[in-house]
Design an enzyme around this catalytic site. Structure first.
Site, mmCIF file in Angstrom:
data_model
loop_
_atom_site.group_PDB
_atom_site.id
_atom_site.type_symbol
_atom_site.label_atom_id
_atom_site.label_comp_id
_atom_site.label_asym_id
_atom_site.label_seq_id
_atom_site.Cartn_x
_atom_site.Cartn_y
_atom_site.Cartn_z
ATOM 1 N N TYR A 99 6.733 8.571 40.702
ATOM 2 C CA TYR A 99 7.335 9.671 39.862
ATOM 3 C C TYR A 99 6.399 10.405 38.833
ATOM 4 O O TYR A 99 6.891 11.414 38.129
ATOM 5 C CB TYR A 99 8.684 9.114 39.591
ATOM 6 C CG TYR A 99 8.775 8.114 38.577
ATOM 7 C CD1 TYR A 99 8.478 8.024 37.188
ATOM 8 C CD2 TYR A 99 8.933 6.891 38.987
ATOM 9 C CE1 TYR A 99 8.356 7.194 36.332
ATOM 10 C CE2 TYR A 99 8.938 5.633 38.226
ATOM 11 C CZ TYR A 99 8.646 5.770 36.866
ATOM 12 O OH TYR A 99 8.620 4.851 35.970
ATOM 13 N N HIS A 158 -5.261 -9.085 8.056
ATOM 14 C CA HIS A 158 -3.716 -8.959 8.284
ATOM 15 C C HIS A 158 -2.970 -9.823 9.214
ATOM 16 O O HIS A 158 -3.743 -10.233 10.296
ATOM 17 C CB HIS A 158 -3.318 -7.498 8.487
ATOM 18 C CG HIS A 158 -2.051 -7.211 8.226
ATOM 19 N ND1 HIS A 158 -0.859 -7.745 8.760
ATOM 20 C CD2 HIS A 158 -1.589 -6.584 6.961
ATOM 21 C CE1 HIS A 158 0.368 -7.179 8.081
ATOM 22 N NE2 HIS A 158 0.016 -6.745 7.027
ATOM 23 N N THR A 191 -1.074 -0.502 13.257
ATOM 24 C CA THR A 191 -1.996 -1.130 13.563
ATOM 25 C C THR A 191 -1.951 -2.265 14.258
ATOM 26 O O THR A 191 -2.923 -2.628 14.975
ATOM 27 C CB THR A 191 -2.667 -1.514 12.016
ATOM 28 O OG1 THR A 191 -3.015 -0.500 11.309
ATOM 29 C CG2 THR A 191 -4.090 -2.355 12.366
ATOM 30 N N SER A 192 -0.598 -2.704 14.356
ATOM 31 C CA SER A 192 -0.331 -3.898 15.260
ATOM 32 C C SER A 192 -0.557 -3.613 16.731
ATOM 33 O O SER A 192 -1.077 -4.303 17.559
ATOM 34 C CB SER A 192 0.913 -4.430 15.070
ATOM 35 O OG SER A 192 1.493 -4.659 13.893
ATOM 36 N N THR A 236 -5.539 -6.305 3.130
ATOM 37 C CA THR A 236 -4.168 -6.249 2.500
ATOM 38 C C THR A 236 -4.019 -6.791 1.016
ATOM 39 O O THR A 236 -3.727 -6.384 0.024
ATOM 40 C CB THR A 236 -3.031 -6.683 3.185
ATOM 41 O OG1 THR A 236 -3.080 -5.626 4.498
ATOM 42 C CG2 THR A 236 -1.780 -6.409 2.605
ATOM 43 N N PHE A 258 0.774 -1.218 0.096
ATOM 44 C CA PHE A 258 0.141 -0.064 -0.018
ATOM 45 C C PHE A 258 0.951 1.151 -0.110
ATOM 46 O O PHE A 258 2.056 0.925 0.433
ATOM 47 C CB PHE A 258 -0.887 0.125 1.192
ATOM 48 C CG PHE A 258 -2.072 -0.875 1.105
ATOM 49 C CD1 PHE A 258 -2.866 -1.018 -0.134
ATOM 50 C CD2 PHE A 258 -2.341 -1.716 2.305
ATOM 51 C CE1 PHE A 258 -3.981 -1.708 -0.223
ATOM 52 C CE2 PHE A 258 -3.564 -2.500 2.211
ATOM 53 C CZ PHE A 258 -4.218 -2.805 1.069
ATOM 54 N N VAL A 303 5.277 3.572 28.052
ATOM 55 C CA VAL A 303 4.978 4.905 28.514
ATOM 56 C C VAL A 303 5.555 6.176 27.675
ATOM 57 O O VAL A 303 4.681 7.119 27.705
ATOM 58 C CB VAL A 303 5.861 4.919 29.777
ATOM 59 C CG1 VAL A 303 5.597 6.297 30.669
ATOM 60 C CG2 VAL A 303 5.336 3.654 30.675
ATOM 61 N N GLY A 304 6.821 6.224 27.272
ATOM 62 C CA GLY A 304 6.976 7.046 26.337
ATOM 63 C C GLY A 304 6.491 7.220 24.929
ATOM 64 O O GLY A 304 5.903 6.246 24.455
#
Length: 514
Positions: free
Chosen positions: A358, A213, A174-175, A272, A103, A379-380
């Site tokens: 924290y 997929h 998408t995973s 797909t 794609f 988290v990041g």
């Protein structure tokens, strides 16, 4: 921060500032980025003339670039020279207008600018407090896009009545969207069934069409579902390879009779392999009988649904639990950018929330903000919302719709050309901008012969460097996929590719005849 030095005594924390390492020296930033922007601009001007697929062997780059990291610094010009000499020739050029494989991976000036600015700011927006503007920009961009898609307000972060129960998050792929919703659905099903911890997970079942997929089946395993309970439901030409709700119901009823717990269904809008469309509304109706989660994967074709003439493919979405689409495929927003919306954000955050000491703060404790870390695996997170917002703010809905419609029109032109040549057949209906076609058997040519001829056609086309196509297998047949949509593509590129296909096919047929 600094370079490695074999003499540790040479480093001084209070040395001469003028001679110290300054990785963000303003003059360097300006000079380096000017050169990088010039490179990008020149690349887009010249990429059409480059072979789409490179002629390199595995390991080539290690042979061209030094095997050990440098100890001493080098002028930025040296780095750019090596980039041009060694890296560019080894690239598969997804930006090429002659790229018709997989794609499209679309891009735009606004998206590149947004990604550059986000990278420069380098915010880590795990909580609202850590990056208020980044968090709110993501929320705003998702609500804008939800409105373009005409999603129900139940999927929006903000409505005219205030904060909604639904909302979204921008993920990498998408995973990830599948994985986090599978985890939320898993936990909800375990609670419903009265399971202690995860003891009942071996009873949970998930469902998808065989055209779904492959990443879905990987995500199921990562979420802990028993591979024996992952149902891949066969499809066929009778439903244009979409999921048959009657088959789904039959399989789910049999699972319940066997003491299993239907948990999650993945419906796809634009598969797909063939761009098949699963009937979202009918699947949602079946799922409701079993209280199963329904996720809609509209990674590619979701972008088309900003056009009213394609929106019907999402009919019934108001009855599903989540939907994801990837603007980095077809909505001019560079990787990575997958948008996930859920009707109830608490169903995600209940499974994914982390609250270490924290990261505690007044804004989070107030409950008035969304901490996007609690809607993803990690988290990041990057400031992805900026580039998506800049694309929509710069181009507006009308230009984005024009972009989609232009690609669809070019795909239809290609489809018409294929249908007009009796050596070929279109294997499945074209729903969007993907045409699945093949050389068809004729005369003494068997299906096996046709498969070999199509494989040879693809290989020869790709070796020319003038076009790049990928393949799939549909209904047991080897099929070529012609995906229109590269950002630089024009009608002339599609016509040129078709002429190359016809010419190469003639050569193959003549050899077979001889």
């Amino acid at each position: 921060m600094g370079s490695l030095d074999t003499n540790p005594t040479a480093f001084s924390a209070f040395g001469d500032d003028a001679g110290g390492f300054q990785p963000l020296n303003p003059d360097d930033v300006r000079a380096y980025l000017h050169k990088a922007v010039d490179f990008i601009s020149d690349y887009y001007k010249s990429v059409e003339s480059m072979p789409v697929l490179p002629d390199v062997k595995p390991g080539y780059l290690q042979d061209q670039l030094r095997a050990t990291p440098p100890t001493s610094s080098a002028p930025f010009d040296v780095t750019m020279k090596e980039l041009k000499a060694s890296v560019v020739p080894g690239m598969t050029h997804w930006a090429s207008p002659n790229f018709f494989a997989f794609f499209p991976s679309t891009n735009s000036a606004a998206a590149i600018a947004g990604d550059l600015i986000a990278s420069a700011m380098n915010t880590v927006g795990f909580t609202w407090q850590a990056a208020p503007a980044a968090t709110e920009m993501e929320v705003l961009a998702l609500d804008w896009l939800a409105q373009l898609l005409r999603l129900p307000t139940s999927f929006m972060n903000r409505t005219s009545a205030g904060r909604g129960t639904g909302g979204g998050v921008i993920l990498g792929t998408t995973s990830e969207a599948m994985l986090v919703t599978l985890v939320a659905a898993r936990d909800a099903a375990l609670r419903r069934s009265g399971s202690e911890g995860v003891a009942g997970i071996t009873r949970l079942t998930v469902y998808a069409a065989d055209q779904t997929h492959s990443t879905f089946f990987k995500a199921c395993r990562l979420a802990g579902f028993d591979p024996a309970n992952i149902r891949s439901i066969p499809t066929g030409a009778d439903t244009d390879y979409g999921l048959d709700p009657a088959k789904l119901l039959e399989i789910m009823q049999a699972d319940v009779a066997a003491g299993l717990v239907p948990t999650y269904i993945c419906a796809t809008v634009g598969t797909t392999s063939s761009n098949a469309v699963d009937p979202v509304g009918a699947i949602a109706d079946v799922a409701k009988m079993f209280n199963a989660w329904v996720h809609v994967d509209a990674a590619y074709a979701g972008s088309a649904c900003i056009c009213p003439e394609f929106r019907h493919h999402l009919n019934g979405v108001e009855r599903v639990d989540s939907i994801s689409m990837s603007p980095h495929k077809w909505l001019l927003t560079c990787l990575d950018c997958t948008c996930l919306w859920v009707r109830d954000t608490h169903r995600l955050t209940d499974s994914l929330e982390t609250n270490p000491e924290y990261l505690k703060n007044d804004a989070s404790e107030s409950g008035t903000v969304t901490d996007l870390k609690d809607m993803q695996v990690g988290v990041g997170r990057r400031f992805r919302g900026l580039k998506l917002w800049m694309v929509m703010r710069t181009y507006g809905a009308a230009k984005l719709q024009e972009h989609i419609r232009s690609d669809v029109a070019m795909a239809k032109m290609f489809e018409d050309s294929v249908r007009a040549d009796d050596r070929f057949e279109v294997v499945v209906p074209r729903n969007f901008a993907l045409v699945c076609f093949r050389i068809k058997p004729r005369g003494a040519m068997t299906e096996e012969d046709a498969d070999e001829a199509n494989h040879e056609l693809m290989d020869r086309l790709n070796r020319t460097g003038k076009a790049y196509l990928a393949h799939t297998v549909v209904g047991g047949k080897f099929v070529l996929r012609f995906a229109v949509g590269s950002s630089l593509q024009e009608e002339r590129h599609v016509r040129s590719a078709w002429e190359l296909i016809k010419k190469t096919t003639t050569e193959i047929m003549q050899e077979v005849t001889i």
